[in-house]
Scaffold this motif. Structure first.
Motif, PDB file in Angstrom:
ATOM      1  N   GLU A  77       3.557  -7.836  -2.954  1.00  0.00           N
ATOM      2  CA  GLU A  77       3.531  -8.648  -1.738  1.00  0.00           C
ATOM      3  C   GLU A  77       2.244  -8.484  -0.949  1.00  0.00           C
ATOM      4  N   ASN A  78       1.667  -7.291  -0.961  1.00  0.00           N
ATOM      5  CA  ASN A  78       0.536  -7.010  -0.086  1.00  0.00           C
ATOM      6  C   ASN A  78      -0.811  -6.979  -0.806  1.00  0.00           C
ATOM      7  N   SER A  79      -0.822  -7.295  -2.089  1.00  0.00           N
ATOM      8  CA  SER A  79      -2.085  -7.234  -2.832  1.00  0.00           C
ATOM      9  C   SER A  79      -3.128  -8.203  -2.281  1.00  0.00           C
ATOM     10  N   ALA A  80      -2.673  -9.328  -1.732  1.00  0.00           N
ATOM     11  CA  ALA A  80      -3.636 -10.303  -1.207  1.00  0.00           C
ATOM     12  C   ALA A  80      -4.374  -9.782   0.021  1.00  0.00           C
ATOM     13  N   GLY A  81      -3.793  -8.836   0.745  1.00  0.00           N
ATOM     14  CA  GLY A  81      -4.429  -8.326   1.957  1.00  0.00           C
ATOM     15  C   GLY A  81      -4.926  -6.901   1.835  1.00  0.00           C
ATOM     16  N   ILE A  82      -5.262  -6.483   0.608  1.00  0.00           N
ATOM     17  CA  ILE A  82      -5.665  -5.098   0.408  1.00  0.00           C
ATOM     18  C   ILE A  82      -6.943  -4.754   1.158  1.00  0.00           C
ATOM     19  N   LEU A  83      -7.813  -5.730   1.369  1.00  0.00           N
ATOM     20  CA  LEU A  83      -9.050  -5.475   2.102  1.00  0.00           C
ATOM     21  C   LEU A  83      -8.808  -5.391   3.603  1.00  0.00           C
ATOM     22  N   LEU A  84      -7.732  -5.993   4.089  1.00  0.00           N
ATOM     23  CA  LEU A  84      -7.430  -5.959   5.511  1.00  0.00           C
ATOM     24  C   LEU A  84      -6.713  -4.666   5.897  1.00  0.00           C
ATOM     25  N   ASN A  85      -5.718  -4.292   5.113  1.00  0.00           N
ATOM     26  CA  ASN A  85      -5.021  -3.028   5.329  1.00  0.00           C
ATOM     27  C   ASN A  85      -4.703  -2.411   3.968  1.00  0.00           C
ATOM     28  N   PRO A  86      -5.608  -1.597   3.431  1.00  0.00           N
ATOM     29  CA  PRO A  86      -5.396  -1.025   2.092  1.00  0.00           C
ATOM     30  C   PRO A  86      -4.129  -0.195   1.969  1.00  0.00           C
ATOM     31  N   TRP A  87      -3.670   0.409   3.082  1.00  0.00           N
ATOM     32  CA  TRP A  87      -2.507   1.284   3.003  1.00  0.00           C
ATOM     33  C   TRP A  87      -1.238   0.545   2.622  1.00  0.00           C
ATOM     34  N   ALA A  88      -1.188  -0.744   2.842  1.00  0.00           N
ATOM     35  CA  ALA A  88      -0.006  -1.507   2.455  1.00  0.00           C
ATOM     36  C   ALA A  88       0.182  -1.507   0.945  1.00  0.00           C
ATOM     37  N   VAL A  89      -0.924  -1.322   0.208  1.00  0.00           N
ATOM     38  CA  VAL A  89      -0.867  -1.246  -1.253  1.00  0.00           C
ATOM     39  C   VAL A  89      -1.022   0.193  -1.731  1.00  0.00           C
ATOM     40  N   LEU A  90      -1.911   0.952  -1.106  1.00  0.00           N
ATOM     41  CA  LEU A  90      -2.187   2.317  -1.565  1.00  0.00           C
ATOM     42  C   LEU A  90      -0.990   3.240  -1.362  1.00  0.00           C
ATOM     43  N   ALA A  91      -0.293   3.124  -0.239  1.00  0.00           N
ATOM     44  CA  ALA A  91       0.814   4.042   0.047  1.00  0.00           C
ATOM     45  C   ALA A  91       1.910   3.963  -1.017  1.00  0.00           C
ATOM     46  N   PRO A  92       2.445   2.784  -1.348  1.00  0.00           N
ATOM     47  CA  PRO A  92       3.461   2.759  -2.412  1.00  0.00           C
ATOM     48  C   PRO A  92       2.897   3.107  -3.790  1.00  0.00           C
ATOM     49  N   SER A  93       1.623   2.769  -4.045  1.00  0.00           N
ATOM     50  CA  SER A  93       1.020   3.110  -5.340  1.00  0.00           C
ATOM     51  C   SER A  93       0.913   4.622  -5.498  1.00  0.00           C
TER      52      SER A  93
ATOM     53  N   PRO B 263       1.580   4.206  11.702  1.00  0.00           N
ATOM     54  CA  PRO B 263       0.513   5.074  11.166  1.00  0.00           C
ATOM     55  C   PRO B 263      -0.156   4.511   9.921  1.00  0.00           C
ATOM     56  N   PHE B 264       0.559   3.703   9.144  1.00  0.00           N
ATOM     57  CA  PHE B 264      -0.016   3.074   7.954  1.00  0.00           C
ATOM     58  C   PHE B 264      -0.277   1.583   8.168  1.00  0.00           C
ATOM     59  N   GLY B 265      -0.184   1.126   9.400  1.00  0.00           N
ATOM     60  CA  GLY B 265      -0.440  -0.273   9.693  1.00  0.00           C
ATOM     61  C   GLY B 265       0.728  -1.174   9.338  1.00  0.00           C
ATOM     62  N   GLY B 266       0.442  -2.486   9.274  1.00  0.00           N
ATOM     63  CA  GLY B 266       1.475  -3.465   8.983  1.00  0.00           C
ATOM     64  C   GLY B 266       1.251  -4.143   7.645  1.00  0.00           C
ATOM     65  N   ASP B 267       2.312  -4.760   7.128  1.00  0.00           N
ATOM     66  CA  ASP B 267       2.204  -5.480   5.859  1.00  0.00           C
ATOM     67  C   ASP B 267       1.919  -6.948   6.118  1.00  0.00           C
ATOM     68  N   GLN B 268       2.194  -7.806   5.148  1.00  0.00           N
ATOM     69  CA  GLN B 268       1.823  -9.217   5.265  1.00  0.00           C
ATOM     70  C   GLN B 268       2.604  -9.940   6.353  1.00  0.00           C
ATOM     71  N   LEU B 269       3.762  -9.370   6.758  1.00  0.00           N
ATOM     72  CA  LEU B 269       4.549  -9.967   7.832  1.00  0.00           C
ATOM     73  C   LEU B 269       4.520  -9.136   9.104  1.00  0.00           C
ATOM     74  N   GLY B 270       3.692  -8.109   9.141  1.00  0.00           N
ATOM     75  CA  GLY B 270       3.612  -7.254  10.314  1.00  0.00           C
ATOM     76  C   GLY B 270       4.676  -6.176  10.368  1.00  0.00           C
ATOM     77  N   ARG B 271       5.381  -5.953   9.275  1.00  0.00           N
ATOM     78  CA  ARG B 271       6.384  -4.892   9.241  1.00  0.00           C
ATOM     79  C   ARG B 271       5.714  -3.542   9.032  1.00  0.00           C
ATOM     80  N   ASP B 272       6.346  -2.490   9.532  1.00  0.00           N
ATOM     81  CA  ASP B 272       5.771  -1.146   9.462  1.00  0.00           C
ATOM     82  C   ASP B 272       5.724  -0.662   8.016  1.00  0.00           C
ATOM     83  N   VAL B 273       4.513  -0.366   7.519  1.00  0.00           N
ATOM     84  CA  VAL B 273       4.343   0.072   6.131  1.00  0.00           C
ATOM     85  C   VAL B 273       5.016   1.419   5.900  1.00  0.00           C
ATOM     86  N   LEU B 274       4.881   2.348   6.864  1.00  0.00           N
ATOM     87  CA  LEU B 274       5.479   3.670   6.701  1.00  0.00           C
ATOM     88  C   LEU B 274       6.991   3.569   6.554  1.00  0.00           C
ATOM     89  N   SER B 275       7.633   2.756   7.361  1.00  0.00           N
ATOM     90  CA  SER B 275       9.081   2.603   7.275  1.00  0.00           C
ATOM     91  C   SER B 275       9.497   2.048   5.921  1.00  0.00           C
TER      92      SER B 275
END
Length: 284
Positions: free
Chosen positions: A239-255, A62-74
């Motif tokens: 870890e995910n700041s470099a890809g914030i434009l690709l999947n913002p939720w990887a950074v926004l969710a923990p923030s 639901p929150f997409g994947g991180d820099q390695l394709g791992r589930d952001v929600l998990s």
């Protein structure tokens, strides 16, 4: 002639007050419980790729994947427990140490001057520099090094506050009478001074928890403490700041999780402050 008076029932006002307190405390309880129990509800393994790197939200993620394709929600669900436990431990230690030192400083001015000068020196140390100095000089300390650094950096601010609040209590008549009566210093601290600082200490605990969240998250962002592939909110942001434009939720969710946790606990602590002590809280 006696004019009849109408009795005012205080129960509705008390109930409304309790309801307001409950509404302000409930979010902190829910977020803290979710952070502590989150690892038990992860839909995927936190170290197993389930999508493409920085995949957009959808499907099993639901929150997409991180820099390695791992589930952001998990990883968000699993990444808050250590932060909450560490921050609570730091807040408890800082509040307890500051309470004792502040009360002793108010009762013994000579000791108070030494504590005050030491606090002034430690307050000049920037937080990030202090974390690096303690943790890098203690390379195998891990979380213990982070806790030590956070306590060392937090006590100077807290002890100055407690000493200022304890000074008028220490100068009151009943404390002076107890001292003249031969009561020991420990008795004066525990039985006479600290019980009258409940409002100050409770508000201080809330602020120290927020400060601890900031310091522990900063340490995690600097990769001091948890190391990849651990699930940690601050580490996820780094870890995910470099890809914030690709999947913002990887950074926004923990923030968002860090911000909501800090604000909700601070509001809960302020709501639990006794009404008779609320005038002292703005001084914080």
């Amino acid at each position: 002639m006696t004019v009849p008076t109408t009795a005012v029932n205080p129960l509705p006002a008390v109930r409304r007050s309790r309801r307001r307190v409950a509404l302000r405390v409930l979010p902190a309880l829910l977020l803290t419980a979710l952070a502590l129990a989150g690892p038990w509800f992860v839909p995927h393994a936190i170290d197993a790729p389930v999508t493409a790197p920085y995949a957009e939200p959808g499907g099993d993620a639901p929150f997409g994947g991180d820099q390695l394709g791992r589930d952001v929600l998990s990883r968000v669900l699993a990444g808050g427990r250590e932060l909450v436990v560490t921050s609570l431990l730091v807040a408890v230690l800082v509040t307890a140490v500051a309470a004792v030192l502040g009360a002793v400083s108010a009762l013994r001015p000579a000791v108070g001057r030494i504590v005050e000068r030491t606090a002034d020196v430690l307050m000049l140390l920037p937080a990030v520099l202090g974390i690096l100095l303690v943790t890098l000089s203690w390379p195998d300390g891990g979380r213990l090094a982070v806790v030590t650094a956070a306590v060392v950096l937090g006590v100077p601010y807290a002890v100055r506050l407690v000493a200022g609040a304890a000074a008028p209590v220490a100068a009151s008549g009943y404390v002076e009478a107890a001292a003249v009566g031969g009561e020991r210093l420990w008795h004066l601290v525990v039985r006479e001074v600290l019980p009258n600082l409940r409002a100050t200490l409770l508000a201080l605990f809330g602020l120290r928890f927020v400060a601890a969240v900031y310091l522990v998250a900063t340490a995690g962002f600097l990769q001091v403490g948890p190391q990849p592939p651990a699930a940690d909110w601050a580490l996820m942001i780094r870890e995910n700041s470099a890809g914030i434009l690709l999947n913002p939720w990887a950074v926004l969710a923990p923030s968002i999780a860090i911000g909501l946790l800090a604000m909700s606990v601070n509001l809960a602590a302020a709501a639990l402050v006794p009404a008779t002590g609320r005038k002292a809280v703005p001084a914080l």
